[in-house]
Design an enzyme around this catalytic site. Structure first.
Site, PDB file in Angstrom:
ATOM      1  CG  ASP A  99      -0.229  -0.257   2.540  1.00  0.00           C
ATOM      2  OD1 ASP A  99       0.988  -0.517   2.536  1.00  0.00           O
ATOM      3  OD2 ASP A  99      -0.894  -0.202   3.595  1.00  0.00           O
ATOM      4  CG  ASP A 102       6.732   5.479   6.739  1.00  0.00           C
ATOM      5  OD1 ASP A 102       6.341   6.594   6.450  1.00  0.00           O
ATOM      6  OD2 ASP A 102       7.184   5.178   7.857  1.00  0.00           O
ATOM      7  CB  THR A 103      11.143   3.133   7.414  1.00  0.00           C
ATOM      8  OG1 THR A 103      10.526   1.837   7.509  1.00  0.00           O
ATOM      9  CG2 THR A 103      10.558   4.049   8.464  1.00  0.00           C
ATOM     10  CB  THR A 106       7.615  -3.509   5.410  1.00  0.00           C
ATOM     11  OG1 THR A 106       7.167  -2.836   6.581  1.00  0.00           O
ATOM     12  CG2 THR A 106       6.748  -4.730   5.158  1.00  0.00           C
ATOM     13  CG  LEU A 107       8.796  -3.035   0.443  1.00  0.00           C
ATOM     14  CD1 LEU A 107       8.710  -1.844  -0.480  1.00  0.00           C
ATOM     15  CD2 LEU A 107       8.299  -4.291  -0.271  1.00  0.00           C
ATOM     16  CG  ASP A 158      -4.487   0.644   9.985  1.00  0.00           C
ATOM     17  OD1 ASP A 158      -3.456   0.574   9.277  1.00  0.00           O
ATOM     18  OD2 ASP A 158      -4.486   0.364  11.198  1.00  0.00           O
ATOM     19  NE  ARG A 164      -6.648  -2.386   8.156  1.00  0.00           N
ATOM     20  CZ  ARG A 164      -5.327  -2.246   8.169  1.00  0.00           C
ATOM     21  NH1 ARG A 164      -4.706  -1.791   7.108  1.00  0.00           N
ATOM     22  NH2 ARG A 164      -4.625  -2.553   9.242  1.00  0.00           N
TER      23      ARG A 164
END
Ligand code: IMP
Length: 175
Positions: A99, A102-103, A106-107, A158, A164
């Site tokens: 979605d 950001d930092t 996660t990826l 969210d 959401r």
């Protein structure tokens, strides 16, 4: 729009979001025709993006999900929780569908895990990206919108569990 007593104002409208997704889908259609494709949605936020993206694809694709979480309220915890990845991705071209980036943590974590599997290639699709917040370098092949460092909700995103279901994307007021 008030969520958990914070005020949010409209930011990206449904029509613009859908247009951006169609543009990405056209590029995917051109690139992956005749290739085994596995679409890996990152839960929870990407559930709507995956559902809309596949509506615009005209090639066969497998779809699966991984669950990742790093946010508490409007801030990242810096620690990424990940559930086991689908083993069916091996031997296929993988498109990770996020979605928002950001930092990038996660990826980074996800790419590390996918590299251990025998995939043919791996690229990233993200509806939104906040380039000014990136902490680790991540190459994103398909991006809907680059946005400033403002907290956003709606279209899968969210704020502490709420928002959401909204079709438009809202940003926090007085950002
Ligand atoms: P990253 O690991 O810091 O890149 O964070 C990615 C995840 O953080 C996204 O998949 C979202 O779940 C969450 N996130 C980051 N920014 C926002 C935001 O503005 N609104 C809602 N969730 C966000």
């Amino acid at each position: 729009m008030i969520i958990h007593s914070k005020k949010f104002v409209p930011y990206l409208l449904e029509a613009d979001i859908q247009q951006a997704i169609q543009t990405i889908a056209q590029q995917i259609n051109q690139t992956y025709t005749g290739k085994p494709l596995y679409i890996l949605g990152v839960l929870n936020g990407a559930f709507r993006l995956v559902a809309d993206l596949v509506r615009y694809l005209d090639l066969p694709a497998e779809v699966g999900f991984v669950r990742a979480s790093s946010y508490q309220g409007t801030d990242t915890t810096g620690e990424v929780q990940l559930m086991p990845l689908p083993t069916e991705m091996a031997g296929k071209h993988v498109l990770i569908v996020e979605d928002i980036i950001d930092t990038g943590l996660t990826l980074e974590r996800l790419l590390g895990e996918i590299q251990k599997m025998q995939v043919l290639s791996c690229e990233i699709v993200a509806l939104l990206s906040k380039p000014s917040k990136l902490r680790v370098p991540v190459q994103v092949k398909y991006i809907g919108f680059e946005i400033p460092d403002h907290f956003v909700v709606g279209y899968g995103l969210d704020y502490d569990g709420l928002g959401r279901e909204m079709n438009d994307i809202y940003q926090i007021a007085n950002a």
